[in-house]
Design a protein around this motif. Sequence first.
Motif, PDB file in Angstrom:
ATOM      1  N   ARG A  62       0.846  -1.191   0.000  1.00 45.50           N
ATOM      2  CA  ARG A  62       0.000   0.000   0.000  1.00 45.50           C
ATOM      3  C   ARG A  62       0.881   1.239   0.000  1.00 45.50           C
ATOM      4  N   GLU A  63       0.541   2.189  -0.856  1.00 48.68           N
ATOM      5  CA  GLU A  63       1.316   3.414  -0.928  1.00 48.68           C
ATOM      6  C   GLU A  63       0.888   4.351   0.202  1.00 48.68           C
ATOM      7  N   ILE A  64       1.873   4.959   0.835  1.00 52.29           N
ATOM      8  CA  ILE A  64       1.607   5.928   1.896  1.00 52.29           C
ATOM      9  C   ILE A  64       1.363   7.286   1.236  1.00 52.29           C
ATOM     10  N   THR A  65       0.218   7.890   1.532  1.00 52.58           N
ATOM     11  CA  THR A  65      -0.120   9.179   0.933  1.00 52.58           C
ATOM     12  C   THR A  65      -0.146  10.306   1.947  1.00 52.58           C
ATOM     13  N   ASN A  66      -0.199   9.980   3.227  1.00 50.65           N
ATOM     14  CA  ASN A  66      -0.248  10.995   4.274  1.00 50.65           C
ATOM     15  C   ASN A  66       1.102  11.716   4.345  1.00 50.65           C
ATOM     16  N   PRO A  67       1.136  13.043   4.160  1.00 49.33           N
ATOM     17  CA  PRO A  67       2.409  13.762   4.170  1.00 49.33           C
ATOM     18  C   PRO A  67       3.118  13.706   5.530  1.00 49.33           C
ATOM     19  N   LEU A  68       2.372  13.680   6.616  1.00 51.48           N
ATOM     20  CA  LEU A  68       2.995  13.612   7.929  1.00 51.48           C
ATOM     21  C   LEU A  68       3.707  12.272   8.128  1.00 51.48           C
ATOM     22  N   VAL A  69       3.077  11.183   7.711  1.00 49.31           N
ATOM     23  CA  VAL A  69       3.688   9.853   7.829  1.00 49.31           C
ATOM     24  C   VAL A  69       4.921   9.776   6.931  1.00 49.31           C
ATOM     25  N   LYS A  70       4.844  10.354   5.720  1.00 52.28           N
ATOM     26  CA  LYS A  70       6.011  10.375   4.835  1.00 52.28           C
ATOM     27  C   LYS A  70       7.159  11.141   5.482  1.00 52.28           C
ATOM     28  N   PHE A  71       6.826  12.267   6.123  1.00 52.37           N
ATOM     29  CA  PHE A  71       7.855  13.072   6.783  1.00 52.37           C
ATOM     30  C   PHE A  71       8.499  12.300   7.925  1.00 52.37           C
ATOM     31  N   VAL A  72       7.671  11.625   8.736  1.00 51.73           N
ATOM     32  CA  VAL A  72       8.195  10.870   9.879  1.00 51.73           C
ATOM     33  C   VAL A  72       9.067   9.716   9.392  1.00 51.73           C
ATOM     34  N   ILE A  73       8.646   9.016   8.355  1.00 53.14           N
ATOM     35  CA  ILE A  73       9.449   7.907   7.817  1.00 53.14           C
ATOM     36  C   ILE A  73      10.764   8.436   7.245  1.00 53.14           C
ATOM     37  N   GLY A  74      10.693   9.553   6.517  1.00 51.51           N
ATOM     38  CA  GLY A  74      11.920  10.153   5.978  1.00 51.51           C
ATOM     39  C   GLY A  74      12.857  10.615   7.078  1.00 51.51           C
ATOM     40  N   LEU A  75      12.296  11.224   8.118  1.00 46.92           N
ATOM     41  CA  LEU A  75      13.101  11.673   9.244  1.00 46.92           C
ATOM     42  C   LEU A  75      13.734  10.481   9.970  1.00 46.92           C
ATOM     43  N   GLY A  76      12.966   9.421  10.148  1.00 43.62           N
ATOM     44  CA  GLY A  76      13.506   8.213  10.783  1.00 43.62           C
ATOM     45  C   GLY A  76      14.640   7.604   9.972  1.00 43.62           C
ATOM     46  N   THR A  77      14.449   7.572   8.658  1.00 40.41           N
ATOM     47  CA  THR A  77      15.499   7.041   7.782  1.00 40.41           C
ATOM     48  C   THR A  77      16.757   7.896   7.878  1.00 40.41           C
ATOM     49  N   PHE A  78      16.559   9.212   7.879  1.00 44.53           N
ATOM     50  CA  PHE A  78      17.693  10.121   7.994  1.00 44.53           C
ATOM     51  C   PHE A  78      18.417   9.936   9.329  1.00 44.53           C
ATOM     52  N   LEU A  79      17.649   9.779  10.415  1.00 46.55           N
ATOM     53  CA  LEU A  79      18.262   9.603  11.731  1.00 46.55           C
ATOM     54  C   LEU A  79      19.033   8.289  11.829  1.00 46.55           C
ATOM     55  N   VAL A  80      18.497   7.228  11.240  1.00 45.13           N
ATOM     56  CA  VAL A  80      19.213   5.942  11.248  1.00 45.13           C
ATOM     57  C   VAL A  80      20.531   6.078  10.487  1.00 45.13           C
ATOM     58  N   ALA A  81      20.496   6.750   9.341  1.00 47.38           N
ATOM     59  CA  ALA A  81      21.721   6.945   8.569  1.00 47.38           C
ATOM     60  C   ALA A  81      22.712   7.821   9.333  1.00 47.38           C
ATOM     61  N   ALA A  82      22.214   8.852  10.026  1.00 45.14           N
ATOM     62  CA  ALA A  82      23.099   9.724  10.801  1.00 45.14           C
ATOM     63  C   ALA A  82      23.725   8.978  11.983  1.00 45.14           C
ATOM     64  N   ILE A  83      22.933   8.142  12.638  1.00 48.49           N
ATOM     65  CA  ILE A  83      23.462   7.361  13.765  1.00 48.49           C
ATOM     66  C   ILE A  83      24.526   6.382  13.273  1.00 48.49           C
ATOM     67  N   PHE A  84      24.282   5.753  12.141  1.00 50.69           N
ATOM     68  CA  PHE A  84      25.260   4.823  11.569  1.00 50.69           C
ATOM     69  C   PHE A  84      26.551   5.560  11.198  1.00 50.69           C
ATOM     70  N   ALA A  85      26.426   6.728  10.575  1.00 50.20           N
ATOM     71  CA  ALA A  85      27.610   7.504  10.208  1.00 50.20           C
ATOM     72  C   ALA A  85      28.359   7.964  11.457  1.00 50.20           C
ATOM     73  N   ALA A  86      27.641   8.386  12.476  1.00 48.70           N
ATOM     74  CA  ALA A  86      28.289   8.809  13.719  1.00 48.70           C
ATOM     75  C   ALA A  86      29.003   7.636  14.382  1.00 48.70           C
ATOM     76  N   PHE A  87      28.398   6.463  14.361  1.00 47.75           N
ATOM     77  CA  PHE A  87      29.042   5.272  14.916  1.00 47.75           C
ATOM     78  C   PHE A  87      30.345   4.979  14.181  1.00 47.75           C
ATOM     79  N   LEU A  88      30.306   5.064  12.855  1.00 51.81           N
ATOM     80  CA  LEU A  88      31.526   4.827  12.087  1.00 51.81           C
ATOM     81  C   LEU A  88      32.598   5.863  12.409  1.00 51.81           C
ATOM     82  N   ILE A  89      32.202   7.121  12.465  1.00 47.19           N
ATOM     83  CA  ILE A  89      33.182   8.186  12.646  1.00 47.19           C
ATOM     84  C   ILE A  89      33.724   8.225  14.063  1.00 47.19           C
TER      85      ILE A  89
END
Length: 88
Positions: free
Chosen positions: A10-37
Amino acid sequence: MPIQIVINGREITNPLVKFVIGLGTFLVAAIFAAFLIFVVLPLVGFVVTLSLGLVGVIFLALVIAIPLIVGGAILGAILSLLMSPFSL
């Protein structure tokens, strides 16, 4: 370009849910990069520095030990020749 997020077919159409998922993805990537660095790279640097220091200490020990061994052998031979008249 709009972001298309599909969960369970199912495609997500709610802009708030898209924002939260995008923010979560960004935070996971930032945490991974911080762990590496901040964790992995300092550990690698510590190990490399430790191994180079060990190589340096071994090299210094060899540079000092080899002439001492040769000098001791020569001095022992000289003392043996000098002390031979006094042997029983």
